[in-house]
Design an enzyme around this catalytic site. Sequence first.
Site, PDB file in Angstrom:
ATOM      1  N   SER A  83       0.778  -1.203   0.022  1.00  0.00           N
ATOM      2  CA  SER A  83       0.039   0.001   0.033  1.00  0.00           C
ATOM      3  C   SER A  83       0.944   1.459   0.039  1.00  0.00           C
ATOM      4  CB  SER A  83      -0.987   0.036   1.249  1.00  0.00           C
ATOM      5  OG  SER A  83      -1.453   1.315   1.304  1.00  0.00           O
ATOM      6  N   GLY A 140     -11.025   4.184   8.735  1.00  0.00           N
ATOM      7  CA  GLY A 140     -11.533   4.231  10.039  1.00  0.00           C
ATOM      8  C   GLY A 140     -12.465   5.347  10.182  1.00  0.00           C
ATOM      9  N   LEU A 143     -16.334   5.141   6.300  1.00  0.00           N
ATOM     10  CA  LEU A 143     -16.518   5.537   4.748  1.00  0.00           C
ATOM     11  C   LEU A 143     -16.266   4.076   3.749  1.00  0.00           C
ATOM     12  CD1 LEU A 143     -15.241   9.121   4.401  1.00  0.00           C
ATOM     13  CD2 LEU A 143     -17.795   8.208   4.975  1.00  0.00           C
ATOM     14  N   SER A 144     -16.085   2.959   4.760  1.00  0.00           N
ATOM     15  CA  SER A 144     -16.014   1.670   4.066  1.00  0.00           C
ATOM     16  C   SER A 144     -14.675   1.718   3.069  1.00  0.00           C
ATOM     17  CB  SER A 144     -17.267   1.541   3.099  1.00  0.00           C
ATOM     18  OG  SER A 144     -18.385   1.230   4.064  1.00  0.00           O
ATOM     19  N   SER A 145     -13.709   1.813   3.593  1.00  0.00           N
ATOM     20  CA  SER A 145     -12.434   1.645   3.179  1.00  0.00           C
ATOM     21  C   SER A 145     -12.252   0.284   3.056  1.00  0.00           C
ATOM     22  CB  SER A 145     -11.426   2.284   4.005  1.00  0.00           C
ATOM     23  OG  SER A 145     -11.334   1.843   5.299  1.00  0.00           O
ATOM     24  N   ASP A 190     -22.392  -1.851   2.191  1.00  0.00           N
ATOM     25  CA  ASP A 190     -21.204  -1.291   1.806  1.00  0.00           C
ATOM     26  C   ASP A 190     -20.493  -1.549   0.272  1.00  0.00           C
ATOM     27  OD1 ASP A 190     -21.650  -0.336   4.174  1.00  0.00           O
ATOM     28  OD2 ASP A 190     -19.862  -0.973   5.233  1.00  0.00           O
ATOM     29  N   TYR A 240     -20.576  -3.997  17.115  1.00  0.00           N
ATOM     30  CA  TYR A 240     -21.370  -4.327  16.067  1.00  0.00           C
ATOM     31  C   TYR A 240     -21.985  -5.710  16.002  1.00  0.00           C
ATOM     32  CZ  TYR A 240     -22.935  -4.333  10.865  1.00  0.00           C
ATOM     33  OH  TYR A 240     -23.375  -4.605   9.683  1.00  0.00           O
TER      34      TYR A 240
HETATM   35  C1  GLA Z   1     -21.584  -1.034   8.579  1.00  0.00           C
HETATM   36  C2  GLA Z   1     -21.773  -2.214   7.955  1.00  0.00           C
HETATM   37  C3  GLA Z   1     -22.981  -2.301   7.106  1.00  0.00           C
HETATM   38  C4  GLA Z   1     -24.219  -1.604   7.637  1.00  0.00           C
HETATM   39  C5  GLA Z   1     -23.817  -0.281   8.517  1.00  0.00           C
HETATM   40  C6  GLA Z   1     -24.858   0.098   9.569  1.00  0.00           C
HETATM   41  O1  GLA Z   1     -21.041   0.002   7.810  1.00  0.00           O
HETATM   42  O2  GLA Z   1     -20.751  -2.599   7.097  1.00  0.00           O
HETATM   43  O3  GLA Z   1     -23.502  -3.428   6.549  1.00  0.00           O
HETATM   44  O4  GLA Z   1     -24.752  -2.459   8.857  1.00  0.00           O
HETATM   45  O5  GLA Z   1     -22.589  -0.496   9.427  1.00  0.00           O
HETATM   46  O6  GLA Z   1     -26.208   0.509   8.735  1.00  0.00           O
END
Ligand code: GLA
Length: 405
Positions: A83, A140, A143-145, A190, A240
Site C-alpha cells: 500500500s 476508520g 466510509l467503508s475503506s 457497503d 456491531y
Molecule cells: C456498517 C456495515 C453495514 C451496515 C452499517 C450500518 O457499515 O458494514 O453493513 O450494517 O454498518 O447500517
Amino acid sequence: MELPASAENFTTMGKAKAYLGDAFQEVFGPSGEKVHFFFSPGRANLIGEHTDYNGGLALPFAIQLGTFGAARAREDDRLRFCSLSFPDLQVIESRIGNLSYKKKDGWANYPKGVVWAYAKKGMEAPRGMDLLIAGTLPIGAGLSSSASLEVLTGLALQSLFGFPISKVQTALLAQETENGFCGAHTGIMDPFACLMGEEGHAILLQSSSLKYEQVPVHVDGCRLILTDTRVKHSLASSAYNDRRKTCEDALSYLERGAREPLKFLCDLSPEEFEKRKIAIPDEDCREKAAHVIRENARTRQAAEALKKGDLERFGQLLYASHESLRDLFEVSCPELDFLVDKSQKMPYVLGSRMMGGGFGGCTITLLKEGREEKYRQEMRRGFTGRFGREPAFYQVEITDGAREI
Ligand code: GLA
C-alpha cells in the site's frame, strides 16, 4: 518519484494511473505480464442504518474518495500486497493455498480474504498476483475503506483470471470476506454501494432481495457534507456483532407463536411490531428491534421525500434517524451527538445524523448551499472547544461505482 503517495497524485483517473504504474514498477519490478488498474469508491449512506442485515432498506451512494489499485498476475502461487498509503511500503506476502487471517498482516487481510472467498466459491486463482493499492479514503472514518478494497481486489481477480461473475455476486463475495475471513458480521450495504454507485444517484437497496432503484439526489439549493469525528473505537466491531446478535434474538422471540414464519425483522411494519412486541421479554432487545423496524419505514419515507424534492421533510427524517440510533440502538458516541446537537441549532442546517456502524466516524449533514464555510467554522470552533481537537470535513460528490480504469 515521491513515495508514499500524496492526495495530489490522485486528482484525476489519468494521473492516478500514471502514478500507480510507475510506483508498481518500482515496488514489484518488471515482468512480461500486463498491469491492470482499478478504482473502487468509498460509500456514504443517506439513511437506513443497521437495517441491511435485517432485510430492510438503505439509501447509500458511492463517493469520490476511494481506493486505487494496480494488479498483475504472477507465474508462481505467491500473493504480494503493498500500500502506498503507509510510509514503510512493506510488501506483505502469502500463498494461494495457505490463506488465514493474521493480525500482523493488517490491511492485507482484506485482499487475502477476497482470494480465499473466491476460492471457496470454486474460483481459485490459478496463479499468484501482485497488488499495489493507494487510497484517498480516510481509514476508520466509517466510509467503508475495507469494502472498497475488497471490491477492488474482486475486480482484479476477475480481470486477471477471467472469472465471469455479476456485480451482485462481487458484492456478496466482499461481504463473505468480512464475515467469514475477517470476523465482522457486516451486511451487504457497503460493497453493494461501492459497486452499484451511479453519479448523482443514491441506491434504494432492498437488502432482503438485493433489488434496488437508483434515486436521483436533487438537493437543489442545498449541499451534503460529511463531518469526521476522527473517533475510532477499537470495540466497534465487537459491539456491531453484539447488535446483530440482539436483532437475531428479537427475531426469534417474534417468531415464536407467530402463524407465518418471519424471515427478517424488517418484514414487520412499525404498526405490526407494536402489536407483537410484547413477545420480546427483554426491554433492551425490544428497543433495538424498534429502531430497526422504524428506521426501515423512515428510509422509505426519506426516499419519497427526496423524489418529491421535499428537503425539509428529508432533513427531519435524518434527525429522527440519529435520535433512534442514539437512544434505541445505542451506537452513537459523545462526539457524534455533539455534531448533531450543534447542527440542530444552526438555522441553515436541514438535517444531520451519524452514519454507518457507529461509535465514531462521520455524520452526514444536509445544509443550505453557500453556508458550508460558516458550518465548518462554527463546527470546528465548537468541537475543538469541547474535545480539544478538530473534526475533518469532506464535501460529497456522488460518483459511479467500482471499475477497471
Ligand atoms: C456498517 C456495515 C453495514 C451496515 C452499517 C450500518 O457499515 O458494514 O453493513 O450494517 O454498518 O447500517
